[in-house]
Design an enzyme around this catalytic site. Structure first.
Site, PDB file in Angstrom:
ATOM      1  N   GLU A   1     -17.226  -4.265  11.001  1.00 26.72           N
ATOM      2  CA  GLU A   1     -16.450  -4.340   9.754  1.00 26.72           C
ATOM      3  C   GLU A   1     -15.707  -5.665   9.644  1.00 26.72           C
ATOM      4  O   GLU A   1     -15.280  -6.058   8.565  1.00 26.72           O
ATOM      5  CB  GLU A   1     -15.396  -3.223   9.681  1.00 26.72           C
ATOM      6  CG  GLU A   1     -15.952  -1.814   9.616  1.00 26.72           C
ATOM      7  CD  GLU A   1     -16.209  -1.239  10.985  1.00 26.72           C
ATOM      8  OE1 GLU A   1     -16.507  -2.003  11.931  1.00 26.72           O
ATOM      9  OE2 GLU A   1     -16.124  -0.020  11.116  1.00 26.72           O
TER      10      GLU A   1
ATOM     11  N   GLU B   1     -11.904  -3.904  19.074  1.00 21.70           N
ATOM     12  CA  GLU B   1     -11.612  -4.121  17.649  1.00 21.70           C
ATOM     13  C   GLU B   1     -12.258  -5.423  17.158  1.00 21.70           C
ATOM     14  O   GLU B   1     -12.896  -5.459  16.102  1.00 21.70           O
ATOM     15  CB  GLU B   1     -10.095  -4.169  17.417  1.00 21.70           C
ATOM     16  CG  GLU B   1      -9.717  -4.343  15.947  1.00 21.70           C
ATOM     17  CD  GLU B   1      -8.211  -4.467  15.733  1.00 21.70           C
ATOM     18  OE1 GLU B   1      -7.597  -5.394  16.313  1.00 21.70           O
ATOM     19  OE2 GLU B   1      -7.649  -3.657  14.997  1.00 21.70           O
TER      20      GLU B   1
ATOM     21  N   GLU C   1       0.838  -1.213   0.000  1.00 17.45           N
ATOM     22  CA  GLU C   1       0.000   0.000   0.000  1.00 17.45           C
ATOM     23  C   GLU C   1       0.866   1.254   0.000  1.00 17.45           C
ATOM     24  O   GLU C   1       0.636   2.189  -0.780  1.00 17.45           O
ATOM     25  CB  GLU C   1      -0.807  -0.038   1.308  1.00 17.45           C
ATOM     26  CG  GLU C   1      -2.266   0.242   1.187  1.00 17.45           C
ATOM     27  CD  GLU C   1      -2.911   0.260   2.564  1.00 17.45           C
ATOM     28  OE1 GLU C   1      -2.633  -0.620   3.413  1.00 17.45           O
ATOM     29  OE2 GLU C   1      -3.722   1.174   2.800  1.00 17.45           O
TER      30      GLU C   1
HETATM   31 FE1  HC1 Z   1       0.022  -5.169  19.275  1.00 19.69          FE
HETATM   32 FE2  HC1 Z   1      -0.295  -5.799  16.865  1.00 19.69          FE
HETATM   33  S1  HC1 Z   1       1.705  -5.244  17.774  1.00 19.69           S
HETATM   34  S2  HC1 Z   1      -1.334  -3.997  17.848  1.00 19.69           S
HETATM   35  O1  HC1 Z   1       0.765  -3.604  19.444  1.00 19.69           O
HETATM   36  O2  HC1 Z   1      -0.007  -4.816  15.269  1.00 19.69           O
HETATM   37  O3  HC1 Z   1      -2.274  -5.388  21.065  1.00 19.69           O
HETATM   38  O4  HC1 Z   1       1.696  -7.009  20.870  1.00 19.69           O
HETATM   39  O5  HC1 Z   1      -0.999  -7.891  18.674  1.00 19.69           O
HETATM   40  O6  HC1 Z   1      -3.030  -6.782  15.934  1.00 19.69           O
HETATM   41  O7  HC1 Z   1       1.123  -8.244  15.769  1.00 19.69           O
HETATM   42  C1  HC1 Z   1      -1.352  -5.314  20.488  1.00 19.69           C
HETATM   43  C2  HC1 Z   1       1.051  -6.285  20.398  1.00 19.69           C
HETATM   44  C3  HC1 Z   1      -0.606  -6.822  18.444  1.00 19.69           C
HETATM   45  C4  HC1 Z   1      -1.947  -6.449  16.241  1.00 19.69           C
HETATM   46  C5  HC1 Z   1       0.547  -7.349  16.155  1.00 19.69           C
END
Ligand code: HC1
Ligand code: SF4
Length: 579
Positions: A375, A370, A285
């Site tokens: 979505e 989340e 992206e």
């Molecule tokens: Fe995270 Fe991720 S690093 S957001 O910080 O991008 O919670 O550990 O699991 O989804 O891989 C949190 C940590 C995690 C996601 C990944």
């Protein structure tokens, strides 16, 4: 330097130091409750509301709070006179007089700082009849508030306002009714709360805690009709050990995989696998947006914002809708894992995805929210069914009498358990962008990157920026942690002062290692730093350190997904954001 005496001991400390800090540094413990400071991240709660830390000053006829009183040359402080002890006890008894006594079922039972004080003061009876406030418990998908437990320490208010720049919580009412609350007592989900859980991380009592999903998990694990699989976030592995007496930052991955198998999961997988997939999509992206912009195409949304952190995503959606299209459409690793588990893995195993329960273990309270977003529901089936925090997992293992330390070493199941070092560093601030930079550099240059360590992106400065030169293209990137800092940067960009191609934002200080679902650090940010260092060590020791080199990811694209950002990848691995 200032010289003073504390309990007869000569103490030397810099000007501006409080009596409390000078005493603690000198090894003299003064109990305290509302006070909390994390200098490295600019957090300071010194409203002196609880008065537990009172001390006596020679020549003064009243007791003073040590947390908010600076030391003076020649001062003589007494921390342990009978007068001081009596006052502290009365203060504590008054605090307990209007505090609910249902400790047995409190969300902070065992972790409550007020409970610990009551134990250490040997309180056995309530001498004062207070009036307990009447507020119902308020559940949200991520955080439960039991505001009758609020002791008005204001730690959450300071965290939410000063560090997260959200200002959701504030002191309201008077007398016995005084509490920290949302405007009009709204449920957190009806406010601009991001579910980051940093208020939970600093709340000393049971007024704020994660909404518990462990019982739901136990029910699913004993349901013979269901297959239950689990994914483990990067930051969990370097923190879960703390709940079993291990130092922060020690990698518990191998013992953890065995422990999870003993809990009864049908598959034990790694969010890291999905983090490598995230890089494939997000780097594609970013590359496309940069090349389009270089070609002079209009309306190319740069900078690209990382979108792994659900609290940050919600922050943008609610506060900066004008930047919504700057968010990468790539789903977070948690959600990518869920989509691949339900669509790819379930098919391979001939499991009806409706019978598959996908659970995540996250360092984060916002991940619960989340997972619940509509979505991420396809054909009535959610990518991830629900998430539990590192703390919840620790409790569950203890309930099952599974001692993490005694577990033989195991491995994640394949293929959704294979990962590179680039995925491990997702869990610390700067890691997602560094992982993306490693891949993007090689993709643009068609060559091998000699040095994989993008050192300027590391560390704990509020905002770090770097310029990465590749094939004559100068990429300007920035890393931010903490939503208050992100707000400042967004304002700069809005005012035409910050020009970047890519920005990583993590809502929590230190990144996910400092998440609101991690073992309580009680204000010691060194713990968060140690966890981040732990992830860095894992990265250094991995044979493969670039996401696009993950053999199972390569295989997934070759045999199933096709092109990164292609039709199927787009359908399963990308999302959209709400106004
Ligand atoms: Fe995270 Fe991720 S690093 S957001 O910080 O991008 O919670 O550990 O699991 O989804 O891989 C949190 C940590 C995690 C996601 C990944
Ligand atoms: Fe503020 Fe985060 Fe707590 Fe919400 S979860 S009230 S945004 S600190």
């Amino acid at each position: 330097m200032i010289r003073l005496k504390i309990d007869g001991k000569l103490v030397v400390a810099p000007e501006g130091t409080t009596i409390l800090n000078a005493a603690l540094k000198a090894g003299i413990y003064i109990p305290h409750l509302c006070y909390m400071e994390m200098k490295e991240v600019g957090y300071k709660n010194d409203c002196a509301s609880c008065r537990i830390c009172v001390v006596q000053i020679k020549g003064m006829n009243r007791l003073i709070p040590s947390c908010s009183t600076p030391i003076k040359e020649g001062m003589e402080v007494i921390t342990n006179s009978s007068e001081v002890m009596h006052k502290r006890r009365v203060v504590l008894e008054l605090m307990l007089s209007d505090h609910p006594k249902d400790c047995l079922i409190c969300g902070k039972n065992g972790n409550c700082e007020l409970q610990k004080l009551a134990i250490s003061f040997g309180i056995r009876e309530m001498r004062f009849a207070g009036k307990e406030g009447k507020h119902d418990k308020q559940h949200s998908i991520s955080i439960t508030r039991d505001i009758t437990k609020c002791i008005m320490c204001r730690r959450c208010e300071t965290m939410c306002g000063d560090i997260q720049g959200c200002g959701i919580l504030t002191g309201v009412d008077r007398g016995f009714n005084v509490i920290v609350n949302t405007a009009f007592n709204k449920n957190l989900l009806e406010t601009n709360c991001t579910m980051c859980g940093q208020c939970v991380a600093v709340c000393p009592v049971g007024a704020l805690y994660e909404t518990d999903n462990t019982f739901k998990l136990v029910e699913d694990l004993m349901n013979p009709k269901k297959k239950v699989i689990v994914q483990v976030a990067p930051a969990v592995r370097v923190a879960i050990g703390e709940l079993f007496g291990v130092a922060p930052g020690i990698d518990m991955t191998k013992k953890l995989t065995t422990a999870l198998k003993r809990l009864g999961f049908d598959g034990v997988f790694d969010t890291n696998f999905a983090a490598d997939v995230t890089i494939m999509e997000e780097a594609t992206e970013l590359k496309e947006r940069i090349l389009s912009s270089l070609k002079g195409e209009k309306d190319v949304k740069l900078p690209l914002f990382t979108s792994c952190c659900p609290a940050w995503v919600r922050f943008v959606e609610l506060n900066y809708p004008e930047f919504r299209d700057n968010l990468s459409t790539t789903k977070s690793p948690q959600q990518i894992f869920g989509a691949l588990a339900k669509e790819f893995w379930a098919k391979e195993k001939e499991i009806d995805k409706k019978d598959l329960v996908c659970v995540s273990i996250m360092p984060c309270t916002a991940k619960k929210y989340e997972a619940s977003r509509e979505e991420f529901v396809r054909d009535g089936v959610a990518d991830v069914d629900y998430s539990i925090t590192t703390r919840e997992l620790g409790r569950l293992l203890k309930q099952y009498n599974i001692n993490l330390l005694e577990m033989p070493e195991g491995e994640f199941d394949l293929p959704l358990g294979e990962s590179t070092g680039a995925a491990d560093i997702f869990g610390r601030t700067g890691g997602v962008l560094e992982a993306a930079a490693r891949t993007l550099y090689e993709w643009i240059s068609n060559g091998k990157l000699e040095n994989l360590d993008f050192v300027p992106l590391r560390g704990f400065e509020e905002v770090r920026t770097a310029e990465i030169e590749v094939e004559g293209i100068n990429l300007r990137v920035a890393v931010v942690h903490g939503l208050g800092a992100a707000r400042k940067l967004l304002e700069e960009i809005k005012n035409g002062r910050g020009h970047f191609d890519a920005i990583e934002v993590m809502a929590c200080k230190g990144g996910c290692v400092g998440g609101g679902g991690q073992p309580y650090h009680h204000g010691d940010f060194e713990i968060v730093k140690k966890r981040a260092e732990g992830l860095q060590v894992i990265d250094y020791h991995k044979e493969l350190r670039e996401s696009h080199e993950n053999p199972c990811v390569i295989d997934l694209y070759e045999t199933y997904l096709g092109e990164a950002n292609g039709e199927l990848a787009h359908k399963l691995l990308h999302t959209h954001y709400i106004d």
